[in-house]
Design a protein around this motif. Sequence first.
Motif, PDB file in Angstrom:
ATOM      1  N   LEU A 122       0.834  -1.203   0.000  1.00 19.37           N
ATOM      2  CA  LEU A 122       0.000   0.000   0.000  1.00 19.37           C
ATOM      3  C   LEU A 122       0.864   1.246   0.000  1.00 19.37           C
ATOM      4  O   LEU A 122       1.920   1.275   0.646  1.00 19.37           O
ATOM      5  N   ASP A 123       0.401   2.276  -0.698  1.00 16.42           N
ATOM      6  CA  ASP A 123       1.024   3.589  -0.565  1.00 16.42           C
ATOM      7  C   ASP A 123       0.696   4.101   0.827  1.00 16.42           C
ATOM      8  O   ASP A 123      -0.421   3.910   1.326  1.00 16.42           O
ATOM      9  N   ASP A 125      -0.727   6.372   2.961  1.00 14.13           N
ATOM     10  CA  ASP A 125      -1.716   7.440   2.895  1.00 14.13           C
ATOM     11  C   ASP A 125      -1.711   8.190   4.224  1.00 14.13           C
ATOM     12  O   ASP A 125      -1.439   7.600   5.266  1.00 14.13           O
ATOM     13  N   GLU A 126      -2.027   9.474   4.199  1.00 15.72           N
ATOM     14  CA  GLU A 126      -2.034  10.237   5.452  1.00 15.72           C
ATOM     15  C   GLU A 126      -3.076   9.725   6.432  1.00 15.72           C
ATOM     16  O   GLU A 126      -2.994   9.991   7.634  1.00 15.72           O
ATOM     17  N   GLU A 127      -4.057   8.950   5.969  1.00 17.30           N
ATOM     18  CA  GLU A 127      -5.091   8.400   6.850  1.00 17.30           C
ATOM     19  C   GLU A 127      -4.659   7.114   7.548  1.00 17.30           C
ATOM     20  O   GLU A 127      -5.314   6.655   8.463  1.00 17.30           O
ATOM     21  N   ILE A 128      -3.555   6.508   7.097  1.00 17.32           N
ATOM     22  CA  ILE A 128      -3.039   5.299   7.741  1.00 17.32           C
ATOM     23  C   ILE A 128      -2.260   5.728   8.976  1.00 17.32           C
ATOM     24  O   ILE A 128      -1.413   6.609   8.918  1.00 17.32           O
ATOM     25  N   ILE A 142      -5.889   1.011   8.963  1.00 11.00           N
ATOM     26  CA  ILE A 142      -5.985   1.286   7.528  1.00 11.00           C
ATOM     27  C   ILE A 142      -7.446   1.510   7.176  1.00 11.00           C
ATOM     28  O   ILE A 142      -8.276   0.611   7.367  1.00 11.00           O
ATOM     29  N   GLU A 145     -11.436   2.403   2.732  1.00 12.40           N
ATOM     30  CA  GLU A 145     -11.772   3.086   1.475  1.00 12.40           C
ATOM     31  C   GLU A 145     -10.915   2.589   0.305  1.00 12.40           C
ATOM     32  O   GLU A 145      -9.731   2.310   0.449  1.00 12.40           O
ATOM     33  N   SER A 147      -9.761   4.286  -2.027  1.00  8.76           N
ATOM     34  CA  SER A 147      -8.678   5.220  -2.317  1.00  8.76           C
ATOM     35  C   SER A 147      -7.403   4.836  -1.571  1.00  8.76           C
ATOM     36  O   SER A 147      -6.303   5.204  -1.986  1.00  8.76           O
ATOM     37  N   VAL A 148      -7.536   4.079  -0.496  1.00  2.00           N
ATOM     38  CA  VAL A 148      -6.381   3.630   0.280  1.00  2.00           C
ATOM     39  C   VAL A 148      -6.060   2.169  -0.035  1.00  2.00           C
ATOM     40  O   VAL A 148      -4.934   1.825  -0.365  1.00  2.00           O
ATOM     41  N   LYS A 150      -7.352   0.190  -2.474  1.00  2.46           N
ATOM     42  CA  LYS A 150      -7.388  -0.142  -3.904  1.00  2.46           C
ATOM     43  C   LYS A 150      -7.928  -1.558  -4.111  1.00  2.46           C
ATOM     44  O   LYS A 150      -8.955  -1.909  -3.569  1.00  2.46           O
TER      45      LYS A 150
END
Length: 172
Positions: A122-123, A125-128, A142, A145, A147-148, A150
């Motif tokens: 996973l990239d 993400d600022e939400e992780i 995590i 979504e 968007s996170v 994928k």
Amino acid sequence: MAQFSGELTQGYNFVNSFNDTIYFVAKSMEVFPKYYIDFGSNKVLEEDLVGKGYISIVDVFQFINSSEKSFNVGNVVELETYLMYRFFNQGQAFLSVYDKKKDVLKSGKKISFDHLGVQIVLDLDEEISFGTIGDNRAYIVIPAESSVLKQYQEVFNVKDGDNPLIILFDEK
């Protein structure tokens, strides 16, 4: 915004936004710097933030995100061998892993782990987010979504709007 790690043997690690130091707060309430993150010339300086006429915190982040500045050490996890923390540079989240025994620091923008035989990448993400729960164990949160996650939504059997995934892990 301040963040504490989970309880360590004798206390807690502590970081404060825009800071480059991870502090240790002992159970006796003694506080001292434990780790210093050297961002070098990319460090956000006081003169970058004070007296610039910013109207809101959004203005501050827009300035920092448009520069080469690194900031916001957070989400500290300290295990027996590794220290992990997140920071931002040019508006993107990075994860640093410091091997305390080998004195080696690696940073990147991806998280990779095995989940029931499936390699997940996973990239960051600022939400992780992640943290320590003690006894050399930690967690990662995590969002469900797309968007996170994928294509991995199907692997975890989640969809947009579901509760986030909470994955517990220990040091290997």
